[in-house]
Design a protein around this motif. Structure first.
Motif, PDB file in Angstrom:
ATOM      1  N   ARG A   5       0.622  -1.231  -0.208  1.00 20.38           N
ATOM      2  CA  ARG A   5       0.014   0.071  -0.028  1.00 20.38           C
ATOM      3  C   ARG A   5       0.718   1.365  -0.090  1.00 20.38           C
ATOM      4  NH1 ARG A   5      -3.106  -2.478   5.124  1.00 20.38           N
ATOM      5  NH2 ARG A   5      -4.249  -4.001   3.996  1.00 20.38           N
ATOM      6  N   LEU A  51      -7.328   4.553  -7.654  1.00 21.77           N
ATOM      7  CA  LEU A  51      -8.205   3.356  -7.883  1.00 21.77           C
ATOM      8  C   LEU A  51      -7.498   1.998  -7.080  1.00 21.77           C
ATOM      9  CD1 LEU A  51     -10.576   1.667  -9.102  1.00 21.77           C
ATOM     10  CD2 LEU A  51      -9.542   1.770 -10.972  1.00 21.77           C
ATOM     11  N   LEU A  89      -7.847   2.223  -3.555  1.00 22.12           N
ATOM     12  CA  LEU A  89      -9.129   1.613  -3.178  1.00 22.12           C
ATOM     13  C   LEU A  89      -9.196   0.152  -3.050  1.00 22.12           C
ATOM     14  CD1 LEU A  89     -11.444   4.026  -4.857  1.00 22.12           C
ATOM     15  CD2 LEU A  89     -10.953   4.019  -2.444  1.00 22.12           C
ATOM     16  N   GLY A 105      -7.023  -1.196  -0.276  1.00 20.50           N
ATOM     17  CA  GLY A 105      -7.714  -0.822   0.957  1.00 20.50           C
ATOM     18  C   GLY A 105      -8.639  -1.835   1.377  1.00 20.50           C
ATOM     19  N   ARG A 106      -9.255  -2.604   0.411  1.00 17.12           N
ATOM     20  CA  ARG A 106     -10.151  -3.665   0.627  1.00 17.12           C
ATOM     21  C   ARG A 106      -9.685  -4.793   1.416  1.00 17.12           C
ATOM     22  NH1 ARG A 106     -13.479  -5.416  -4.478  1.00 17.12           N
ATOM     23  NH2 ARG A 106     -14.698  -6.325  -2.878  1.00 17.12           N
TER      24      ARG A 106
END
Length: 481
Positions: free
Chosen positions: A341, A457, A460, A463-464
């Motif tokens: 990340r 994107l 995101l 981040g899941r």
């Protein structure tokens, strides 16, 4: 000798030989990554030398990428079936021979054919270099080894335009390909002497010809739709896009019923693997964008000559080299997920700066932003590769590495074709509202702005990842072969 015995034998050999084995894998990763982008800085010159349009010489890059992407998943599976070492040796030999053919090509048609052949060898090298790490090193050293191979991949991809520009200025375009011949012979010798012998580790099965053909058709139609003519929305281009989409849908249906599919649906049911593949695709898209757009901005936007462009682009590989090994150690110490990340976050920030800083600071702003992008890319490569490969059963490493390389090369094709088309559109005087260098700067602003949105994107998607899912993955058995 069974695979487990081969692994044990390798881990008991002297550390010096293990280091040479890793060196052979590093070289096998570096060379095909280098040729992904080595011709980028030379495309304007090649267009003049070969008396071809930019859309035609762009296929010097795309033919190579399409060949890799079409066969890389099959190459991983072939290594699982026939033995990774022997298949890797064949891939290195083919890549070296094709590089010689590229350097001796009498015209554009022969060069494109040789580049496609070179891509076949590169597919094997990229798919099996990472897969062989699990056979060659203890699990405790896998993160560091993956970090090193990730740095070789990042170094090769980012070094390509810089080295290509320098070779073009000093020796001519043919030596951009001929330089692979001595390197390939060295890699072949090291792999033959230092990698452990192996035998087939899976039952032989038929080659997935329908899946391979459909994948090639879909990708070729997609690339042609974005490179033919000046209008992406022309009827021919839209028709090719429709063919690409239809081919992709049909490919999914065929793979569900294939006896030996290019990819196993069971593997893609793993949420973490799906996320890592999507992240690899998006990150590779924006990295290829920097390699396609950067040389044009430096030469046409800032007016630098070929040598100066090559020297400016050398900052990227320098940063990749310095950051690769530390990135691997950080992954071993702090874990792959948070650093993956962090790498994506750094890419998002660096691409945002690339869209803004050069407009006000010129070359200095471009180089500062490029350094952040390259360092973040090296960190992401080390973390994401480790995240994918650490929890894979030995008999599935080749297939999983092939999927990872497939996603990476899909991104490279999208960066070269789709983002290249976006840059060409944004640089048109009627769109930019200006001519010359200012139009090129405007195209770069729009292109890197979109690239930064792609990294949002990616954030995101990353981040899941939930801590509960990590706990579930720890107790989940490996997918059956």
């Amino acid at each position: 000798m069974p695979l487990s015995e081969s692994n044990t034998a390798f881990r008991e050999i002297p550390a010096s030989r293990a280091r040479w084995a890793l060196a052979s894998l590093s070289l096998a990763m570096l060379m095909p990554s280098l040729d992904t982008s080595i011709a980028n800085a030379a495309l304007p010159s090649l267009a003049r030398t070969l008396e071809a349009s930019f859309a035609q010489v762009q296929w010097i890059v795309l033919a190579y990428l399409l060949a890799i992407t079409t066969l890389i998943a099959s190459a991983g599976r072939l290594g699982d079936q026939l033995g990774r070492r022997r298949v890797l040796l064949g891939g290195i030999a083919l890549f070296t021979l094709a590089s010689l053919c590229c350097g001796l090509a009498p015209g554009l048609g022969w060069l494109l054919a040789a580049r496609a052949l070179q891509g076949l060898g590169a597919a094997v090298m990229l798919a099996l270099s990472m897969a062989l790490v699990g056979d060659a090193l203890p699990k405790a050293r896998t993160g560091a080894a993956m970090g090193w191979l990730g740095s070789m991949s990042a170094l090769g991809t980012t070094l390509g335009p810089a080295l290509g520009g320098l070779i073009l200025a000093g020796l001519g375009w043919r030596w951009m390909f001929l330089v692979n011949v001595p390197l390939g012979l060295l890699a072949l010798l090291l792999a033959w002497r230092c990698l452990p012998a192996d035998r087939p580790v899976a039952s032989a099965s038929a080659f997935d010809v329908p899946g391979t053909v459909l994948l090639a058709l879909s990708l070729g139609a997609y690339a042609l739709a974005l490179t033919l003519g000046e209008r992406v929305l022309a009827p021919l281009n839209l028709g090719l896009l429709a063919v690409g989409v239809a081919g992709g849908v049909l490919l999914v249906r065929v793979e569900r019923r294939a006896a030996a599919p290019l990819f196993q649906p069971a593997l893609l049911r793993r949420p973490q693997l799906r996320r890592s593949l999507w992240l690899s695709l998006l990150v590779s898209t924006v990295i290829m964008t920097t390699l396609v757009v950067g040389p044009f901005y430096l030469s046409r936007g800032l007016g630098l000559d070929t040598l100066a462009v090559g020297l400016s682009l050398s900052l990227g590989p320098l940063v990749a080299t310095l950051c690769g090994a530390p990135a691997g150690r950080l992954v071993d110490r702090y874990g792959a997920r948070p650093l993956s990340r962090l790498g994506v976050l750094g890419l998002c920030g660096g691409l945002s700066l690339l869209a803004l800083l050069p407009l006000s600071l010129g070359l200095v702003g471009y180089l500062l932003a490029l350094a952040l992008v390259t360092a973040s890319y090296a960190l992401f490569q080390a973390a994401n590769n480790s995240l994918v490969m650490l929890d894979v059963a030995p008999q599935q490493r080749g297939l999983t590495a092939g999927l990872l390389s497939l996603s990476r090369n899909l991104g490279l094709i999208s960066g070269a074709a789709a983002m290249g088309a976006l840059f060409a559109w944004g640089s048109r005087p009627q769109v930019a509202g200006r001519d010359g260098a200012e139009a090129v700067a405007s195209g770069m602003h729009w292109t890197f702005g979109v690239a930064a949105l792609l990294m949002l994107l990616a954030l995101l998607i990353a981040g899941r990842d939930r801590s509960s899912e990590e706990a579930g993955a720890a107790g989940r058995p490996a997918c059956p072969d």
